[in-house]
Design a protein around this motif. Sequence first.
Motif, PDB file in Angstrom:
ATOM      1  N   ARG A 123      -5.803   9.633   2.760  1.00 39.53           N
ATOM      2  CA  ARG A 123      -5.912   8.192   2.553  1.00 39.53           C
ATOM      3  C   ARG A 123      -4.587   7.601   2.085  1.00 39.53           C
ATOM      4  NH1 ARG A 123     -10.747   5.819   1.252  1.00 39.53           N
ATOM      5  NH2 ARG A 123      -9.459   3.927   1.279  1.00 39.53           N
ATOM      6  N   MET A 124      -3.902   8.321   1.185  1.00 34.13           N
ATOM      7  CA  MET A 124      -2.616   7.811   0.693  1.00 34.13           C
ATOM      8  C   MET A 124      -1.576   7.786   1.796  1.00 34.13           C
ATOM      9  SD  MET A 124      -1.883   8.854  -3.247  1.00 34.13           S
ATOM     10  CE  MET A 124      -1.809  10.609  -3.026  1.00 34.13           C
ATOM     11  N   THR A 152       3.674   9.374  -2.208  1.00 31.07           N
ATOM     12  CA  THR A 152       2.597  10.364  -2.166  1.00 31.07           C
ATOM     13  C   THR A 152       3.098  11.746  -2.533  1.00 31.07           C
ATOM     14  OG1 THR A 152       1.420   9.082  -0.481  1.00 31.07           O
ATOM     15  CG2 THR A 152       0.846  11.414  -0.687  1.00 31.07           C
ATOM     16  N   CYS A 209     -12.348  12.194  -1.885  1.00 29.61           N
ATOM     17  CA  CYS A 209     -12.444  10.755  -1.655  1.00 29.61           C
ATOM     18  C   CYS A 209     -13.572  10.490  -0.659  1.00 29.61           C
ATOM     19  CB  CYS A 209     -11.103  10.193  -1.180  1.00 29.61           C
ATOM     20  SG  CYS A 209     -10.978   8.391  -1.350  1.00 29.61           S
ATOM     21  N   SER A 210     -13.443   9.456   0.137  1.00 27.86           N
ATOM     22  CA  SER A 210     -14.525   9.092   1.054  1.00 27.86           C
ATOM     23  C   SER A 210     -14.597  10.021   2.264  1.00 27.86           C
ATOM     24  CB  SER A 210     -14.336   7.653   1.540  1.00 27.86           C
ATOM     25  OG  SER A 210     -13.061   7.506   2.151  1.00 27.86           O
ATOM     26  N   HIS A 244      -6.705   1.965  -6.209  1.00 27.19           N
ATOM     27  CA  HIS A 244      -7.446   3.151  -5.795  1.00 27.19           C
ATOM     28  C   HIS A 244      -6.728   4.416  -6.256  1.00 27.19           C
ATOM     29  CE1 HIS A 244      -8.981   5.785  -2.243  1.00 27.19           C
ATOM     30  NE2 HIS A 244      -9.713   5.963  -3.316  1.00 27.19           N
ATOM     31  N   GLU A 262      -2.126   7.440   4.952  1.00 27.30           N
ATOM     32  CA  GLU A 262      -2.491   6.368   5.883  1.00 27.30           C
ATOM     33  C   GLU A 262      -2.248   4.991   5.275  1.00 27.30           C
ATOM     34  OE1 GLU A 262      -6.524   7.115   6.756  1.00 27.30           O
ATOM     35  OE2 GLU A 262      -6.142   8.933   7.934  1.00 27.30           O
ATOM     36  N   TYR A 266      -8.570  -5.603  -8.921  1.00 32.50           N
ATOM     37  CA  TYR A 266      -9.524  -4.592  -8.485  1.00 32.50           C
ATOM     38  C   TYR A 266     -10.323  -4.077  -9.680  1.00 32.50           C
ATOM     39  CZ  TYR A 266      -6.958  -4.480  -4.087  1.00 32.50           C
ATOM     40  OH  TYR A 266      -6.371  -4.832  -2.893  1.00 32.50           O
ATOM     41  N   PRO A 323       0.839  -1.198   0.000  1.00 40.00           N
ATOM     42  CA  PRO A 323       0.000   0.000   0.000  1.00 40.00           C
ATOM     43  C   PRO A 323       0.874   1.249   0.000  1.00 40.00           C
ATOM     44  CG  PRO A 323      -0.012  -1.044   2.151  1.00 40.00           C
ATOM     45  CD  PRO A 323       0.709  -1.977   1.231  1.00 40.00           C
ATOM     46  N   THR A 324       0.275   2.408  -0.197  1.00 44.53           N
ATOM     47  CA  THR A 324       1.042   3.644  -0.418  1.00 44.53           C
ATOM     48  C   THR A 324       1.910   4.029   0.773  1.00 44.53           C
ATOM     49  OG1 THR A 324      -0.965   4.835   0.256  1.00 44.53           O
ATOM     50  CG2 THR A 324      -0.557   4.602  -2.095  1.00 44.53           C
ATOM     51  N   THR A 342      -3.271   3.248   1.195  1.00 44.56           N
ATOM     52  CA  THR A 342      -4.340   2.708   0.352  1.00 44.56           C
ATOM     53  C   THR A 342      -3.698   1.965  -0.805  1.00 44.56           C
ATOM     54  OG1 THR A 342      -6.400   3.234  -0.808  1.00 44.56           O
ATOM     55  CG2 THR A 342      -4.562   4.748  -1.139  1.00 44.56           C
ATOM     56  N   TRP A 343      -4.458   1.098  -1.447  1.00 41.38           N
ATOM     57  CA  TRP A 343      -3.874   0.269  -2.499  1.00 41.38           C
ATOM     58  C   TRP A 343      -3.802   1.018  -3.829  1.00 41.38           C
ATOM     59  CZ3 TRP A 343      -5.032  -1.755   1.979  1.00 41.38           C
ATOM     60  CH2 TRP A 343      -4.292  -2.869   2.417  1.00 41.38           C
TER      61      TRP A 343
END
Length: 954
Positions: free
Chosen positions: A82-83, A56, A71-72, A91, A85, A123, A48-49, A87-88
């Motif tokens: 998110r990046m 990032t 994003c969410s 995404h 923290e 994905y 993940p990132t 994320t794959w």
Amino acid sequence: MAERPTPTGPAAPELTIAEARVYRGGNVWSYNPAIHLVVDLGVLEGYPTDTLPGFTDRLVELLPGLENHTCSRGVKGGFIERMREGTWLGHVAEHVALQLQQEAGHDLRRGKTRAVKGQPGRYNVIYDYNDETVGLAAGRLAVRLVNHLVQPEDGFDFAEELDGFLRRAQRTAFGPSTGAILEEAISRDIPYIRLNSASLVQLGQGVHAQRIRATMTSKTGALAVDIASDKDMTTRLLGSAGLPVPKQETVRSADAAVTAARQIGYPVVVKPLDGNHGRGVCLDLQDEDEVRAAFDVAEAESRRGYVIVESFITGRDYRCLIVGGRMQAIAERVPAHVTGDGKHTVAELVEITNADPRRGVGHEKVLTRIKVDDAAVELVREQGYGMDDVPPEGQMVKLALTGNMSTGGISVDRTFEAHPDNVEIAEEAARMIGLDVAGIDFICPDIASPVRETGGAICEVNAAPGFRMHTHPTIGEPQYIAKPVVDLLFPPGSPSRVPIVAVTGTNGKTTTSRMIAHIFKGIGRKVGMTSTDGIVIDERLVYKADASGPRSARMVLQNPRVDFAVMEVARGGILREGLGYDRNDVAVVTNVAPDHLGMKGIDTLEQLADVKAVVVEAVPRNGFAVLNADDDLVRKMRRRCSGSIVWFSLQPPGSRVREFIDDHCRRGGRAVVLEPTDRGDMIVIKHGRRSMQLAWTHLLPSTFGGTAKFNVANAMAAAGAAFAADAGLHEIRQGLRTFTTNYYLSPGRMNLVNVRGIDVFVDYCHNAPAMRVLGEFVDGYADQKAAQTDLARVSRIGMVSTAGDRRDDDMRELGAVAAHHFDVMVIREDARLRGRKAGVTAELIAEGAREEMAKGDVRCRQVEVVLQEVDAVRHCIARANPGDVVVLCVDQHAEVLHELETMTKSAQAGARSNADGVSDPDLDPVELQTEAQSSGDEAAAESQEAADAVPATT
């Protein structure tokens, strides 16, 4: 998800695109058109990132616009959080693809990434697009960029790749004029279809459709365009109407140009007779040498070689836009120039001006970059400067003589400053030429003063004038001139859409579609229908193929005769491209049964129901969904509908389903139900507390006396859809009473043919649920026939098959179900084996039948395999006796019906021959009897020979 490793980085980036789809309408992922990429992370699934140092920061440095992605989290910067923290990377590719399209000027924000079930590391990446080629290119570049940031790729220069991507987007994008019209159309809920890769666009649907190409419309006359393209003719017409125009002459040689200039008087203008965008126009020519040089320039831009010499009108350059005979906007066009600051050279000032973010290449942005060519250098020199000279502060240095935006000019809005006399002159000029949308070029000292007093003239009338100078003026307020253009095509209150009824379901959707089309044809509508047999426009088959997909839907909506559309929507088309339109007024779902499972990620009935529900989700708030209340999965679709629900059900009063429907109707809802009576079942339409009797089921030809329950259900679904689409009760009743399952109205669906006294049904049944209801009909029909005749027992022979891409268990189940309803099963195969070897599909069906026969308590006593369809048809007829029932589940229904017709004619010819022989008095009765007996022996021998030729008899 894989366990997160320590931040050491992967050995090599392996993010790849395994599959790419373009959804051109509503789909299982989104209400909007979308790109769907199936990406495989490979080893990156474990990274993940937050495990990729600096990833990032480097990504945000290259694409700062990502900081605006919510994003969410719902707030700006949410995606960056998110990046950080973790994320794959699938995404990440989604957001990068969206941002790349935003860089190209496409304001897109919706996307989602979901893991592919059962496939770790894969994905589904879904994101919106405006232009599909740009959207796909954005996805591919996003994947390359992510891989590059994980591990640099040799030769990959993102700045260069981005520049190439933007150039591609600019080539395929709509121009500013077309874009302005489309934005206005979209704001009015007018749908559009792009008809080519340029600017040809259809607004509206079917009979309401209008077309535009840039600012030319369906109402633009070809003759008016030709006149406007001929500057000499334009000037003559305007002059004959008393409008101010310059003196001019048309010439074909430099000498003639010089002669004309002398007669008109210097200074003069030389320009091509049929040029555009100001190309080849030379202004303020003072002597013969300049005229000769200008002639060569103008001739090179003239399509027919004619050049105009006209008097040079001094003043400012104004473009007046006339739409529908009314003035809508006026812009003053200022030629490309720079203004000295006492510090920078002319060349440096051009670079500074071109650095304005509003300037781009061609029509990419609201302003065009100034191009420094030989003509520009020469013009600067004539003003007393060189490109390396520093003009004094405030000094204007022109780099072009004409004020066209395409040559780097700017515009100043003057709409509300024009004198009424000038407005009247411009409007009269557009009327004289006959253009619905016209650009009138005025040259005069001031548009605020009447040109008849201050001097000035109309120097040109343009068809398809550009809107950019009005919608995006450099100085002044923008004018929303697309509104009057759309008003011209679609006056306020006029329709732009045709009603669309979409029909889907596992079984019965083709017949239901045909019933609905037949009802509205009886009302007088020009119905366009798509089905698995082809595209039908006003009862004429215009395209023969499986046409239940989105492309076929667009073909119907493009047809200018269609004022009502019925779309059969298949599962495959939805998964492949989505719907071919943005919404349907009525959605019909007949049922959801196990068919096509195990294909394209659809493994369960619930997933199949999700696909079918796309048409329900496409219903607007003022629309209707006609749903089968007897099917649990269909009943659940009510929660996905924004509009109203119309239920239909075969269940009797007092059942749980009927109680549910009655409660729905008490609250003002609609439904179609069966009411049993002493005379039979009555189809009743319920609306609130009203109950309206429609028809007895046994009086509808398609139900074969009420025994074909599946066609009763189809008729009820069609009635519900027609009622929702505002058809009257009498029209619905008349449509259902006149709809038969003959080959002309319903080819390949329950067609009844009598061959040699044998009742032969031709149908498309190809899965176990359909076979179950078809078998119940055969049971009822055969029993009814036996009761009405002297036959002690009616034998039933069935030709059974299915497509080769079904699951093995589905094929076995089909055979098992069929074994309960037929005395003899003849199993064939489709011409297209769909990946299986010849004989495999047939053997699986036979295996299911034999297993069921071994259990006992089934009707079937014989299973035979005849692979070729026509051969199987012949064998079924050979096995049957007069009075028997034969059911042919076909693939190529036209070939089968032709074979049956040949058999019928052959039998009739034989009967006529025998009749002729009996009536001949010269024949001896004993000889006649002997010949008849001999003929019967031969026929029996042929029948036995045909039976012996059939292999694999059980």
